[in-house]
Design an enzyme around this catalytic site. Structure first.
Site, mmCIF file in Angstrom:
data_model
loop_
_atom_site.group_PDB
_atom_site.id
_atom_site.type_symbol
_atom_site.label_atom_id
_atom_site.label_comp_id
_atom_site.label_asym_id
_atom_site.label_seq_id
_atom_site.Cartn_x
_atom_site.Cartn_y
_atom_site.Cartn_z
ATOM 1 N N PRO A 1 0.821 -1.218 0.000
ATOM 2 C CA PRO A 1 0.000 0.000 0.000
ATOM 3 C C PRO A 1 0.854 1.267 0.000
ATOM 4 C CG PRO A 1 0.263 -0.760 2.230
ATOM 5 C CD PRO A 1 1.064 -1.701 1.375
ATOM 6 N N TRP A 2 0.166 2.413 -0.063
ATOM 7 C CA TRP A 2 0.870 3.686 -0.104
ATOM 8 C C TRP A 2 1.055 4.347 1.250
ATOM 9 C CZ3 TRP A 2 -2.666 6.819 2.057
ATOM 10 C CH2 TRP A 2 -4.012 6.650 1.761
ATOM 11 N N LYS B 1 4.527 -5.567 -6.191
ATOM 12 C CA LYS B 1 4.045 -4.352 -6.839
ATOM 13 C C LYS B 1 3.750 -3.305 -5.780
ATOM 14 C CE LYS B 1 0.033 -2.811 -8.151
ATOM 15 N NZ LYS B 1 0.234 -1.329 -8.005
ATOM 16 N N PRO B 2 4.512 -2.212 -5.748
ATOM 17 C CA PRO B 2 4.185 -1.132 -4.813
ATOM 18 C C PRO B 2 2.974 -0.347 -5.291
ATOM 19 C CG PRO B 2 6.059 -0.525 -6.172
ATOM 20 C CD PRO B 2 5.705 -1.938 -6.551
ATOM 21 N N ALA B 3 2.434 0.502 -4.430
ATOM 22 C CA ALA B 3 1.309 1.346 -4.810
ATOM 23 C C ALA B 3 1.716 2.312 -5.917
ATOM 24 C CB ALA B 3 0.795 2.114 -3.602
ATOM 25 N N GLU B 4 0.734 2.737 -6.714
ATOM 26 C CA GLU B 4 0.995 3.608 -7.854
ATOM 27 C C GLU B 4 1.694 4.906 -7.450
ATOM 28 O OE1 GLU B 4 -3.085 1.730 -8.930
ATOM 29 O OE2 GLU B 4 -1.799 1.970 -7.168
ATOM 30 N N SER C 1 -7.084 -1.805 0.829
ATOM 31 C CA SER C 1 -8.478 -1.634 1.230
ATOM 32 C C SER C 1 -9.222 -2.958 1.138
ATOM 33 C CB SER C 1 -9.157 -0.609 0.317
ATOM 34 O OG SER C 1 -9.273 -1.128 -1.006
ATOM 35 N N GLU D 1 -4.330 -8.419 4.264
ATOM 36 C CA GLU D 1 -4.324 -7.476 5.386
ATOM 37 C C GLU D 1 -5.029 -6.234 4.882
ATOM 38 O OE1 GLU D 1 -4.223 -4.805 7.732
ATOM 39 O OE2 GLU D 1 -2.199 -4.354 7.057
ATOM 40 N N CYS E 1 -4.270 1.518 9.071
ATOM 41 C CA CYS E 1 -5.406 0.612 9.244
ATOM 42 C C CYS E 1 -5.730 0.376 10.711
ATOM 43 C CB CYS E 1 -5.159 -0.712 8.524
ATOM 44 S SG CYS E 1 -3.589 -1.480 8.927
ATOM 45 N N GLU F 1 -14.174 2.990 7.144
ATOM 46 C CA GLU F 1 -12.816 3.411 7.482
ATOM 47 C C GLU F 1 -12.578 4.802 6.925
ATOM 48 O OE1 GLU F 1 -8.458 1.334 7.306
ATOM 49 O OE2 GLU F 1 -9.659 1.262 5.475
#
Length: 452
Positions: A133-134, A158-161, A210, A231, A265, A355
């Protein structure tokens, strides 16, 4: 021509660079290379895997400033927090899993039917596709790759954009100590992630993100019966009983709610306080929250999209909700949102059920212990929670009833490499950190030998 994504500094809102979007051919190449590397890495000894992870940890520690510069540019985080808290936790996790590589426990061999000996083998699963995630780009990348590599798997991450750079640098330093193809980073968008998930070479898929993204991953993975590690979102309740140290609770809750601009989170965003102290507590909480300064105490929201999401949640508040402080953009430059406390909300309100992922605290009152537990559990998520009381009996009863994977008492937020992190229900399944995470990346094989 290679397609790219813009990279934006959330502290200014300005584009500073681009990131390539991996094409299907690059996904194929990365996963095929990972499959070839798995044939080598799975046969490495635990001592060899430990040494590689320790060297990665040492190099990350030595180049902490370089990692911090990249992380701050793409997240807007407070640099001292990244250097003093987040990177040391990354190094700690790598070193923990380096040790775990040499301490894989199993069932003792034995004879369970005459003339036969049974042995349980724990083996690596294979090629792991991981999606980070970012909100914690480097830390979540480490949480994913460390147990997977320690167990003998290979990884395509793959990391977040919006936050690819620290993962790319991590892969570059790891390449010095791992077989070619054992750990690869592919930048890209959601389609890149889906291509990783559905690829026939992928044996296990892990995502931190998410709930919507987790459902998407699980749905695609189910078509090929791939193992998943999810997660996902959280909506943590913080239950404050009247005997609690209220000044300590206010301070702890403000820290838990606004750390990383609430983009966590486990963020302490949903406060439940006993009705006898509700009004005084709300006043104290609002005062403490208003003393927080965006850009000093916490950074901006990650993107224009995330800023709009939080702003829209506030705009849709029902008439019975009351904004005690904040609720607005903090600065005309960047994606800073003011520290916000909202009282008068009800259990079925959107801002209670969903959330938030921003610097926002909601406050509800409860009449007794049973009501507090009922309100706490009445959301789709089950990741984290906390109980604030001096009464050990209350703490023991309530922690047993809360439907969350982590429950803190008189604190909220600390995590250590030795203890598991992961939730229930719409917060997903599987554990990060600890030996529980390590075994997530293994499979169990029974070997029975007949002897005369």
């Amino acid at each position: 021509m290679t397609r790219t994504l813009d990279l934006t500094d959330p502290a200014t809102g300005e584009v500073f660079g681009t990131s390539p979007i991996a094409e299907q051919s690059e996904v194929d190449m990365a996963l095929e290379s990972a499959a070839q590397a798995f044939a080598i890495w799975r046969r490495s000894t635990p001592a060899q895997r430990q040494l590689a992870l320790l060297k990665i940890a040492d190099t990350l520690e030595a180049r902490a400033s370089e990692f911090a510069d990249l992380e701050v540019r793409e997240t807007g985080k407070i640099r001292s927090v990244v250097l003093d808290e987040e990177i040391p936790e990354c190094v700690s996790a790598l070193r923990f899993f380096a040790g775990a590589a040499r301490h894989l426990e199993g069932t003792a061999a034995g004879e369970y039917t005459p003339g036969h000996t049974s042995v349980i083998r724990r083996e690596p699963v294979g090629v792991c596709a991981q999606i980070a995630p970012w909100n914690y780009p480097l830390m979540m990348a480490v949480w994913k790759i460390a147990p997977a590599l320690a167990a003998g798997n290979t990884v395509v991450l793959k990391p977040a954009e919006t936050t690819p750079s620290t993962a790319v640098l991590l892969a570059r330093i790891a390449a010095e100590f791992l077989p070619p193809g054992a750990f690869t980073v592919l930048t890209g968008d959601r389609d890149t992630g889906r291509a990783l998930v559905r690829h026939p070479a992928t044996d296990l898929v892990s995502i931190t993100g998410s709930t919507r993204a987790g459902i998407d991953v699980a749905t695609v993975a189910a078509a090929d019966l791939k193992r998943t590690h999810l997660e996902l979102g959280g909506n943590a309740p913080l239950l404050v009983f009247p005997d609690a140290d209220l000044a300590e609770a206010v301070e702890g809750i403000v820290g838990a709610a606004f750390y990383n601009a609430g983009q966590d989170c486990t963020a302490g965003s949903r406060v439940l306080v006993h009705e006898s102290i509700h009004d005084d507590f709300v006043a104290s909480l609002a005062k403490a929250a208003s003393a927080q300064t965006p850009g000093v105490d916490y950074g901006p929201l990650n993107s224009a999209a995330q800023f709009s999401r939080v702003e829209d949640l506030i705009a849709r508040l029902p008439s019975h909700a009351r904004i005690e402080t904040g609720g607005t953009r903090y600065s005309s430059r960047g994606f800073y949102f003011s520290p916000t406390v909202i009282s008068g909300v009800r259990q079925d309100d959107e801002i209670v059920q969903e959330e938030i992922f921003g610097p926002v605290i909601t406050v509800q009152s409860f009449s007794d212990e049973a009501a507090a537990v009922a309100l706490a559990n009445d959301v789709p998520y089950g990741l984290a929670s906390s109980v604030w009381t001096k009464d050990l009996a209350v703490a023991a009863r309530v922690t047993a009833e809360l439907n969350f994977g982590c429950v803190w008492v008189n604190t909220h937020g600390p995590l250590v490499a030795e203890m598991p992190h992961g939730g229930f229900a719409h917060s997903g399944h599987g554990k990060d950190l600890s030996t529980y995470a390590f075994t997530e990346y293994t499979r169990v094989k029974h070997v029975m030998t007949r002897f005369a």
